[in-house]
Design a protein around this motif. Structure first.
Motif, PDB file in Angstrom:
ATOM      1  N   GLN A   1       0.807  -1.215   0.000  1.00 35.26           N
ATOM      2  CA  GLN A   1       0.000   0.000   0.000  1.00 35.26           C
ATOM      3  C   GLN A   1       0.844   1.271   0.000  1.00 35.26           C
ATOM      4  O   GLN A   1       0.529   2.230  -0.701  1.00 35.26           O
ATOM      5  CB  GLN A   1      -0.947  -0.007   1.206  1.00 35.26           C
ATOM      6  N   SER A   2       1.938   1.281   0.767  1.00 41.02           N
ATOM      7  CA  SER A   2       2.753   2.503   0.831  1.00 41.02           C
ATOM      8  C   SER A   2       3.426   2.795  -0.503  1.00 41.02           C
ATOM      9  O   SER A   2       3.532   3.959  -0.904  1.00 41.02           O
ATOM     10  CB  SER A   2       3.784   2.412   1.957  1.00 41.02           C
ATOM     11  N   ALA A   3       3.866   1.771  -1.209  1.00 44.24           N
ATOM     12  CA  ALA A   3       4.497   1.989  -2.520  1.00 44.24           C
ATOM     13  C   ALA A   3       3.462   2.467  -3.538  1.00 44.24           C
ATOM     14  O   ALA A   3       3.735   3.366  -4.341  1.00 44.24           O
ATOM     15  CB  ALA A   3       5.174   0.713  -3.008  1.00 44.24           C
TER      16      ALA A   3
ATOM     17  N   ILE B   1       7.124   9.697  -2.524  1.00 41.18           N
ATOM     18  CA  ILE B   1       7.524   9.063  -1.259  1.00 41.18           C
ATOM     19  C   ILE B   1       7.548  10.105  -0.145  1.00 41.18           C
ATOM     20  O   ILE B   1       7.072   9.854   0.960  1.00 41.18           O
ATOM     21  CB  ILE B   1       8.893   8.379  -1.413  1.00 41.18           C
ATOM     22  N   LEU B   2       8.081  11.276  -0.450  1.00 38.31           N
ATOM     23  CA  LEU B   2       8.180  12.324   0.574  1.00 38.31           C
ATOM     24  C   LEU B   2       6.820  12.893   0.948  1.00 38.31           C
ATOM     25  O   LEU B   2       6.673  13.514   2.000  1.00 38.31           O
ATOM     26  CB  LEU B   2       9.113  13.443   0.103  1.00 38.31           C
ATOM     27  N   ARG B   3       5.839  12.704   0.092  1.00 39.31           N
ATOM     28  CA  ARG B   3       4.490  13.196   0.392  1.00 39.31           C
ATOM     29  C   ARG B   3       3.674  12.226   1.246  1.00 39.31           C
ATOM     30  O   ARG B   3       2.544  12.528   1.608  1.00 39.31           O
ATOM     31  CB  ARG B   3       3.741  13.513  -0.906  1.00 39.31           C
ATOM     32  N   LEU B   4       4.235  11.065   1.550  1.00 38.70           N
ATOM     33  CA  LEU B   4       3.535  10.153   2.455  1.00 38.70           C
ATOM     34  C   LEU B   4       3.465  10.820   3.824  1.00 38.70           C
ATOM     35  O   LEU B   4       4.458  11.361   4.301  1.00 38.70           O
ATOM     36  CB  LEU B   4       4.272   8.820   2.550  1.00 38.70           C
ATOM     37  N   GLU B   5       2.315  10.787   4.405  1.00 38.32           N
ATOM     38  CA  GLU B   5       2.124  11.463   5.686  1.00 38.32           C
ATOM     39  C   GLU B   5       2.234  10.529   6.877  1.00 38.32           C
ATOM     40  O   GLU B   5       2.547  10.959   7.987  1.00 38.32           O
ATOM     41  CB  GLU B   5       0.760  12.152   5.687  1.00 38.32           C
ATOM     42  N   HIS B   6       1.955   9.269   6.642  1.00 37.35           N
ATOM     43  CA  HIS B   6       1.952   8.286   7.730  1.00 37.35           C
ATOM     44  C   HIS B   6       2.729   7.053   7.289  1.00 37.35           C
ATOM     45  O   HIS B   6       2.861   6.792   6.099  1.00 37.35           O
ATOM     46  CB  HIS B   6       0.520   7.873   8.085  1.00 37.35           C
ATOM     47  N   GLY B   7       3.214   6.333   8.247  1.00 32.26           N
ATOM     48  CA  GLY B   7       3.855   5.065   7.928  1.00 32.26           C
ATOM     49  C   GLY B   7       5.336   5.045   8.252  1.00 32.26           C
ATOM     50  O   GLY B   7       5.892   5.951   8.879  1.00 32.26           O
ATOM     51  N   THR B   8       5.952   4.002   7.802  1.00 28.24           N
ATOM     52  CA  THR B   8       7.341   3.726   8.138  1.00 28.24           C
ATOM     53  C   THR B   8       8.293   4.806   7.630  1.00 28.24           C
ATOM     54  O   THR B   8       9.163   5.270   8.374  1.00 28.24           O
ATOM     55  CB  THR B   8       7.748   2.358   7.557  1.00 28.24           C
ATOM     56  N   VAL B   9       8.160   5.219   6.374  1.00 29.99           N
ATOM     57  CA  VAL B   9       9.110   6.193   5.821  1.00 29.99           C
ATOM     58  C   VAL B   9       9.040   7.531   6.552  1.00 29.99           C
ATOM     59  O   VAL B   9      10.088   8.042   6.973  1.00 29.99           O
ATOM     60  CB  VAL B   9       8.920   6.356   4.292  1.00 29.99           C
TER      61      VAL B   9
END
Length: 162
Positions: A99-101, A127-135
């Protein structure tokens, strides 16, 4: 021509991400695997942007390890006294995106108005715009100002287009 470049780059990053996921024992390719793959491409604009923030594959892996440890502690599992076991590599690289990818790819594509303008930096931007999660948590652990890094990537994309 630019679209072909992006497709070639994205394909190479996906392939490298699958190898990263395999080494980590993951059954899916996640955003952290794509980030590690981009960081390994130091000669690319996206790789240089990560390098300017002090992020190379080694620092990202360490941040991911610390994020994992911190997540376990939140769940009440303390492993401070002993080292984390090394991940078991899968027998084959995964072929499915997690889901994150998927979300990172979607956000990267939506960062450009015209699909023919897609460039490798858009994948990092997603990737940098992901707000939640591992990264996001791992980048926070590494002390990275995601907003500043995102602005640098956006500027490099504008400069590249000018």
């Amino acid at each position: 021509m630019k679209r072909q470049l992006f497709d070639d780059y994205a394909g190479a990053i996906m392939e490298a991400g699958a190898r990263e996921a395999q080494q980590a024992g993951s059954v899916t390719i996640e955003a952290e695997h794509l980030l590690l793959s981009i960081a390994a491409e130091r000669e690319s604009a996206a790789g240089r942007a990560l390098g300017s923030a002090g992020l190379d594959p080694g620092t990202i892996r360490e941040a991911l390890r610390q994020e994992f440890r911190a997540s376990l502690e939140v769940a009440g599992v303390s492993i401070a006294e002993r080292d984390l076991p090394a991940p078991r590599a899968s027998t084959a690289p995964p072929s499915k995106m997690g889901q994150s990818a998927k979300l990172a790819l979607e956000r990267g594509v939506t960062a450009v108005q015209n699909k023919k303008d897609l460039r490798p930096g858009h994948l990092l931007l997603g990737i940098l715009r992901l707000e939640h999660g591992t990264v996001p948590r791992a980048l926070s652990v590494a002390g990275v100002d995601r907003g500043a890094l995102r602005q640098r990537v956006e500027q490099s994309l504008r400069d590249d287009q000018a």
